[in-house]
Every structure is written in structure tokens, then in C-alpha cells.
Motif scaffolding. Structure first.
Motif, PDB file in Angstrom:
ATOM      1  N   GLY A   1      11.698   0.001   3.494  1.00  0.00           N
ATOM      2  CA  GLY A   1      11.126  -0.737   5.002  1.00  0.00           C
ATOM      3  C   GLY A   1       9.249  -0.682   5.056  1.00  0.00           C
ATOM      4  O   GLY A   1       9.058  -0.649   3.319  1.00  0.00           O
ATOM      5  N   VAL A   2       8.543  -0.791   5.596  1.00  0.00           N
ATOM      6  CA  VAL A   2       7.451  -0.399   5.123  1.00  0.00           C
ATOM      7  C   VAL A   2       6.970   1.079   5.541  1.00  0.00           C
ATOM      8  O   VAL A   2       7.360   1.771   5.744  1.00  0.00           O
ATOM      9  CB  VAL A   2       6.463  -0.938   7.339  1.00  0.00           C
ATOM     10  CG1 VAL A   2       4.908  -0.387   6.609  1.00  0.00           C
ATOM     11  CG2 VAL A   2       6.778  -2.359   7.123  1.00  0.00           C
ATOM     12  N   LEU A   3       6.241   0.905   4.083  1.00  0.00           N
ATOM     13  CA  LEU A   3       6.020   2.199   2.956  1.00  0.00           C
ATOM     14  C   LEU A   3       4.788   3.017   3.652  1.00  0.00           C
ATOM     15  O   LEU A   3       3.847   2.085   3.729  1.00  0.00           O
ATOM     16  CB  LEU A   3       6.805   2.776   1.751  1.00  0.00           C
ATOM     17  CG  LEU A   3       7.430   2.041   1.265  1.00  0.00           C
ATOM     18  CD1 LEU A   3       8.082   1.803  -0.501  1.00  0.00           C
ATOM     19  CD2 LEU A   3       8.593   2.924   2.282  1.00  0.00           C
ATOM     20  N   THR A   4       3.959   4.154   3.607  1.00  0.00           N
ATOM     21  CA  THR A   4       2.688   4.907   3.659  1.00  0.00           C
ATOM     22  C   THR A   4       2.353   3.783   2.815  1.00  0.00           C
ATOM     23  O   THR A   4       0.698   4.103   2.426  1.00  0.00           O
ATOM     24  CB  THR A   4       2.493   6.421   3.564  1.00  0.00           C
ATOM     25  OG1 THR A   4       3.248   6.395   2.317  1.00  0.00           O
ATOM     26  CG2 THR A   4       3.132   6.875   4.118  1.00  0.00           C
ATOM     27  N   ALA A   5       2.383   3.147   1.265  1.00  0.00           N
ATOM     28  CA  ALA A   5       1.702   2.594   0.470  1.00  0.00           C
ATOM     29  C   ALA A   5       2.381   1.887  -0.282  1.00  0.00           C
ATOM     30  O   ALA A   5       3.517   2.139  -0.270  1.00  0.00           O
ATOM     31  CB  ALA A   5       0.581   2.955  -0.490  1.00  0.00           C
ATOM     32  N   ASP A   6       1.724   0.808  -1.241  1.00  0.00           N
ATOM     33  CA  ASP A   6       2.787  -0.080  -2.324  1.00  0.00           C
ATOM     34  C   ASP A   6       3.071   0.581  -2.964  1.00  0.00           C
ATOM     35  O   ASP A   6       2.326   1.271  -4.085  1.00  0.00           O
ATOM     36  CB  ASP A   6       2.302  -0.973  -2.795  1.00  0.00           C
ATOM     37  CG  ASP A   6       2.534  -1.957  -3.238  1.00  0.00           C
ATOM     38  OD1 ASP A   6       4.002  -2.186  -3.882  1.00  0.00           O
ATOM     39  OD2 ASP A   6       2.298  -3.612  -3.947  1.00  0.00           O
ATOM     40  N   PRO A   7       4.865   0.700  -2.773  1.00  0.00           N
ATOM     41  CA  PRO A   7       5.237   1.587  -3.799  1.00  0.00           C
ATOM     42  C   PRO A   7       5.358   1.477  -5.584  1.00  0.00           C
ATOM     43  O   PRO A   7       5.255   2.383  -5.779  1.00  0.00           O
ATOM     44  CB  PRO A   7       7.402   1.597  -3.301  1.00  0.00           C
ATOM     45  CG  PRO A   7       7.044   0.744  -2.887  1.00  0.00           C
ATOM     46  CD  PRO A   7       5.863   0.173  -2.548  1.00  0.00           C
ATOM     47  N   ARG A   8       4.799   0.061  -5.195  1.00  0.00           N
ATOM     48  CA  ARG A   8       4.426  -0.094  -6.929  1.00  0.00           C
ATOM     49  C   ARG A   8       3.338   0.319  -7.786  1.00  0.00           C
ATOM     50  O   ARG A   8       3.662   0.679  -8.717  1.00  0.00           O
ATOM     51  CB  ARG A   8       4.488  -1.749  -7.318  1.00  0.00           C
ATOM     52  CG  ARG A   8       5.732  -2.543  -6.570  1.00  0.00           C
ATOM     53  CD  ARG A   8       5.578  -4.235  -7.223  1.00  0.00           C
ATOM     54  NE  ARG A   8       4.534  -4.533  -6.085  1.00  0.00           N
ATOM     55  CZ  ARG A   8       4.252  -6.105  -5.151  1.00  0.00           C
ATOM     56  NH1 ARG A   8       4.781  -6.107  -5.850  1.00  0.00           N
ATOM     57  NH2 ARG A   8       3.871  -6.073  -4.226  1.00  0.00           N
ATOM     58  N   ILE A   9       2.801   0.943  -6.327  1.00  0.00           N
ATOM     59  CA  ILE A   9       1.350   1.448  -6.893  1.00  0.00           C
ATOM     60  C   ILE A   9       0.984   3.093  -6.573  1.00  0.00           C
ATOM     61  O   ILE A   9       0.583   3.641  -7.625  1.00  0.00           O
ATOM     62  CB  ILE A   9       0.214   0.666  -6.351  1.00  0.00           C
ATOM     63  CG1 ILE A   9      -0.003  -0.962  -6.613  1.00  0.00           C
ATOM     64  CG2 ILE A   9      -1.594   1.625  -7.313  1.00  0.00           C
ATOM     65  CD1 ILE A   9      -1.217  -1.079  -6.072  1.00  0.00           C
ATOM     66  N   VAL A  10       1.783   3.185  -5.713  1.00  0.00           N
ATOM     67  CA  VAL A  10       2.553   4.945  -5.055  1.00  0.00           C
ATOM     68  C   VAL A  10       4.200   4.806  -5.180  1.00  0.00           C
ATOM     69  O   VAL A  10       4.010   4.860  -4.042  1.00  0.00           O
ATOM     70  CB  VAL A  10       1.828   5.035  -3.983  1.00  0.00           C
ATOM     71  CG1 VAL A  10       0.970   6.323  -3.498  1.00  0.00           C
ATOM     72  CG2 VAL A  10       0.187   4.469  -4.294  1.00  0.00           C
ATOM     73  N   PRO A  11       4.723   5.591  -5.651  1.00  0.00           N
ATOM     74  CA  PRO A  11       6.261   5.771  -6.395  1.00  0.00           C
ATOM     75  C   PRO A  11       6.012   6.777  -5.517  1.00  0.00           C
ATOM     76  O   PRO A  11       7.787   6.921  -4.990  1.00  0.00           O
ATOM     77  CB  PRO A  11       5.895   5.831  -7.475  1.00  0.00           C
ATOM     78  CG  PRO A  11       4.950   5.805  -8.926  1.00  0.00           C
ATOM     79  CD  PRO A  11       3.568   5.592  -6.747  1.00  0.00           C
TER      80      PRO A  11
END
Ligand code: ADP
Ligand code: ASP
Ligand code: MG
Length: 499
Positions: A253-263
Motif C-alpha cells: 500500500g502507501v508506506l511512510t517512505a519508499d521501501p527501496r530506500i527505507v526498508p
């Protein structure tokens, strides 16, 4: 039809291979068969990487590298045929799908021929390029509809553009490797959807429509701009008066940041339209920035979901977001920006010229990403780095009263959340988070939904991680802190009473 309709949009990775298309078909079939759920109307993207590939083909053709273009066309053919091998179950369906694909490839090659013939005609190139770029979505509707039928649910590919568009006004410049971003026309699209899609829905046949593309009244095909299939799903959803638009993608879904940069980014169960709009504008690729435009006024929710984990609820984007707190809801970063500063050569006059400055930029199709600061003497705003040189040239050419400078290599981190921005301590917390990492702050800006920090592009990932760590991690709102303090106190007193 007695059931309400929901639009289900599947992105490039979701339809990236035959196996994935089968997963998509299962999601759609399950929803179609459950009578308590809305009936699905499906919008699909091109298979992952295909639009890039099509645009590489258009470049090779215009530069005369025909061998390279033939190799890419071959690879494209193989990719779709490999997927076709997997998506159908009966031999009849399989040969019918192959025949439809053959026919589509013949028409695609005709568009390639037209592009080749228009090679030295700069006026025709933008439209010829758009026609070639439209084939990614046109091919994937064939595969997805066949896969849904293979699950035992009637489905048809809608082999005509549903969205009616208007071309940008004036001359359309040819920029190799890019596509025209046309405007959808609401009333005309509604009429067209009633003609093309409503009869299928009435017969409970799942329509599978191409995202990304539309056509004018005269039948000229163009796109809504790169990554525009989320937006097209919203336009189609509004035209069908749908109950919800589900954007199926490759994250939960929409996460608190881009998971590619902030795992360790976490899922946001709710997000307001306004927060989601800021999030996508400032770089979160998960939603195209214009997706909410056709839906927010109608209060139609957008649900962002994971194709590969359909059991999870995802994020609901609607009128209200998560409970407000002093923590930021999400952090994003928009990269490759330049800061344009226009200074009046006289001590005043910049503020009176704002309208003139922005309308000059608009004439060159350049939208400022954000305005950072202004005074009587200056105005500073961000544009995409690739547009900076033409903005500077245009502004300098048009007035002797201004000095225009540009600083490239920048990025903007947006710390989003209405509770966060309304807390007077938030700007200081954001700046301190950067200072702790020795990340220089170039300038900043604020809106109701976000605090914007402009930094050097090379620092952007580090900045995103630092801001996420410091600002998003749960901050207990004062009211509940007070409640828990009260509870602890009462518990202590209760213990005392026991004595
Ligand atoms: P699709 O092909 O389904 O349209 P996109 O690649 O356009 O998918 O968008 C999904 C990607 O967006 C995710 O894989 C993720 O890396 C990226 N992304 C960036 N910011 C966020 C965010 N805040 N929340 C979730 N995903 C994000
Ligand atoms: N296929 C199009 C693109 O890659 C649209 C999309 O996937 O959103 O730009
Ligand atoms: Mg996308």
C-alpha cells in the motif's frame, strides 16, 4: 446491473509475466464470483519495461538504427508470446489468443512503418511516437482478458480507447523518447464508457481496458503522460460512477517512505486525499500525482493494494487520513530539481511580476514543482532540472529587469502530515534531523500538508532515511500521553490504597 462496480487497476510489475497475469486473473475472478463484492472493471498497464522498450524503438527508428529497432521488436514479440503460453488453459482459447496477438502485432508494425515514414517530419513525430507507445497496454489487455476467461469468468478486452482526450494546445515539440501528455475530457469519456463498457457490465462480462492511453474525437491516439495508468483508471472509474478504484501494485500500500530506500517504512492504513496528493507530487511513485483529481470531489476512495499479497487490506485514500499526531505521516523525495531565482534589478518589483514569470514558464509547458521563497526583490522556485535551461533562457529573454540564476543538482524532501505541519516545533525538528547527519539545507518551504526541505541531490537518500527515523517514528500524542500518565497514577494510587 444490480451490483456496484469497482475499478481494479494492475500496474506493470503486476502483469510483468504470464505467471503474474494468472495471479491477476485469480484476483479478478474471485471478486467477480463473490456477489457481496462490487463487480470488477479492469484497467491494465503494459507489461513491466514494455513502454520503455517501445520508446527505445521509436528513438532507434528516428535515428536510423533500424537493426536495433528490429531486435527490440523481436524481443517484445517473444515476451508477449511467452506470456501467452502460460495464461490460457484450453487449446481453443490458446489458438484464439495467438491469432489476436498476431493481428495486433501486424497493426503495431504498421504504426512502426508510419513512424519510419515520418522520420524527417518533426510535426508528425510526436503523434507517430504516441501511437507506437500505446501498444504496450493494447497488447496486455489481450493477455489479461484471456487469463480471466481461463479462470471461468466471462471477460473481454475492450479494443478501443475508452478515454476521450484533447491534445495539448499549440505546437507539440518533438522530444525523443518522450510521449505527449493529453487531457481527458470528462463528459465525452463518460459517454464513450457508456457505449463501450456498460453493455459488457450489464451482461456480467469483465471488461479489460487499456490504461495510459486515450483518443481524440478524430481517432488520434495519445497518452496521459508517463506512468499515467493510475490516472487513467481514476478517469475511467469516475466515468463509470464506480464505488472504489483499487490500484494493485508490488507493495502492500502507501508506506511512510519508499521501501527501496527505507526498508523499515510502515504501511499507512488511511491517507487523506490532500496528503496523498502531496505525497505523489513530491516523488512517491506509488500513485500518479493526478490520480485523485477525478475522484476526490466525488468522495470515491482509492485503495492501494498488493497484487502478490491480496489478502492484505492495503491503504485507503479518502476524505480523512490517519489520526492526526505530531509525527509526520510520510516522507518523500523528489529528485533532479533546479532552483530558479529571479531577482529584480531594481530593489522592488519581483512580487508584481510573479504572474508574468509563471505564465512565461507555462507557455513553455513548465510547471514549477514548488515555490520556495519570495520577497519584494526576488522569487525562488523549483523546476525539474531538465527544464531549467529553457526556463532561464525564456525569462532572461523576456525582461531586462530581472537577473535569472539557476542552481541544479537539487532534491526536495517533503515531510507530510497535517498534524505535523501544524505543530510549531516541526520545522526545527526537521532541520535538526538533517543537521545531525551534516546534510546542508539549501532552502525550505511550507504548505498546510508538508514541510519541504531542499537539499543537494547527492544527499537525498541519506536525508530521507534520517528524516524518516526522526520524524515518522511514533510520537505519542499529548492527549494519550496524558491519559496514560493518568492511568499510571491511578494504578499507583490503587496500589497505595491496598496497603
Ligand atoms: P506499478 O507498476 O504498479 O504502477 P510503480 O513502480 O509505479 O508500480 O509504483 C510502485 C512503487 O512505488 C513501489 O515499488 C515503491 O518502490 C515505490 N514507492 C515510492 N514511494 C512509495 C511509498 N511512499 N509507498 C509505497 N511505495 C512507494
Ligand atoms: N505503461 C505506462 C508507462 O510505463 C503507463 C503506466 O504503467 O503507468 O509509462
Ligand atoms: Mg505506476
Amino acid at each position: 446491473m444490480d451490483r456496484k462496480v469497482s475499478v481494479l487497476k494492475f500496474g506493470g510489475t503486476s502483469v510483468g509475466s504470464g505467471e503474474r497475469i494468472r495471479q491477476v486473473a485469480q484476483i479478478v475472478a474471485r471478486q467477480a464470483q463473490q456477489f457481496e463484492e462490487d463487480f470488477p472493471a479492469v484497467v491494465v498497464s503494459a507489461m513491466a519495461g514494455v513502454t520503455d522498450q517501445l520508446l527505445r524503438i521509436t528513438r532507434s527508428i528516428t535515428t536510423g538504427e533500424f537493426e536495433a529497432s528490429l531486435r527490440e521488436i523481436d524481443a517484445l514479440n517473444t515476451k508477449h508470446h511467452e506470456a501467452a503460453e502460460v495464461v490460457t488453459s484450453s487449446p481453443e482459447e490458446h489458438s484464439q489468443l495467438l491469432a489476436t496477438l498476431e493481428e495486433a502485432f501486424t497493426r503495431f508494425e504498421r504504426d512502426i512503418e508510419r513512424l519510419r515514414a515520418a522520420r524527417s517530419n518533426a510535426d508528425e513525430l510526436p503523434l507517430r511516437t504516441a501511437a507506437v507507445a500505446s501498444w504496450g497496454e493494447r497488447l496486455s489487455v489481450l493477455l489479461v482478458a484471456a487469463a480471466i476467461r481461463a479462470c471461468g469468468v466471462p471477460s473481454e478486452a475492450v479494443r478501443e480507447e475508452v478515454i476521450i482526450i484533447e491534445m495539448p494546445r499549440g505546437e507539440i515539440p518533438y522530444v525523443p523518447g518522450t510521449v505527449i501528455g493529453a487531457e481527458p475530457l470528462e463528459a465525452e469519456t463518460r459517454e464513450n464508457a457508456a457505449r463501450l463498457v456498460a453493455p459488457l457490465l450489464a451482461r456480467r462480462v469483465v471488461p479489460v481496458m487499456a490504461g495510459f492511453i486515450g483518443r481524440t474525437h478524430d481517432g488520434i491516439v495519445a497518452t496521459l503522460g508517463r506512468n499515467g495508468s493510475d490516472y487513467s483508471a481514476a478517469v475511467i472509474g469516475a466515468a463509470l460512477d464506480c464505488k472504489e478504484v483499487a490500484i494493485y501494485t508490488d507493495v502492500d500500500g502507501v508506506l511512510t517512505a519508499d521501501p527501496r530506500i527505507v526498508p523499515n517504512a510502515r504501511l499507512l492504513p488511511y491517507l487523506s486525499y490532500a496528503e496523498a496528493a502531496q505525497l505523489s507530487w513530491f516523488g512517491a511513485k506509488v500513485l500518479h500525482p493526478r490520480t485523485l483529481v477525478p475522484l476526490a470531489d466525488r468522495d470515491v476512495p482509492v485503495r492501494v493494494r498488493n497484487t502478490f499479497r491480496p489478502q492484505t487490506d492495503g491503504t485507503i485514500v479518502g476524505p480523512v487520513g490517519e489520526q492526526q499526531s505530531a509525527a509526520a505521516t510520510a516522507i518523500t523525495v523528489r529528485r533532479h530539481l533546479a532552483l530558479i531565482t529571479v531577482e529584480s534589478r531594481h530593489l522592488f518589483g519581483a512580487s508584481e511580476s510573479v504572474e508574468q514569470i509563471f505564465s512565461l514558464a507555462a507557455r513553455a509547458n513548465i510547471t514549477p514543482v514548488a515555490t520556495c521563497s519570495s520577497s519584494g526583490q526576488h522569487l525562488a522556485f523549483l523546476v525539474e532540472e531538465k527544464a531549467a535551461a529553457s526556463v532561464v533562457k525564456l525569462l532572461q529573454h523576456d525582461s531586462e529587469n530581472w537577473k535569472v540564476t539557476s542552481r541544479g543538482g537539487l532534491a526536495a524532501c517533503a515531510c507530510i502530515g497535517s498534524g505535523f505541519t501544524s505543530n510549531p516545533l516541526s520545522p526545527a525538528r526537521a532541520v535538526t534531523a538533517l543537521a545531525r547527519e551534516h546534510i546542508p539545507l539549501i532552502t525550505q518551504g511550507t504548505s498546510n500538508q508538508a514541510i519541504l526541505l531542499v537539499i543537494q541531490d547527492r544527499d537525498s537518500e541519506r536525508a530521507l532515511r534520517a528524516l524518516h527515523r526522526e520524524l515518522v517514528s511514533p510520537v505519542i500524542p499529548l492527549a494519550s500521553r496524558r491519559r496514560s500518565y493518568q492511568k499510571r497514577r491511578e494504578a499507583r494510587l490503587a496500589q497505595v490504597n491496598c496497603w
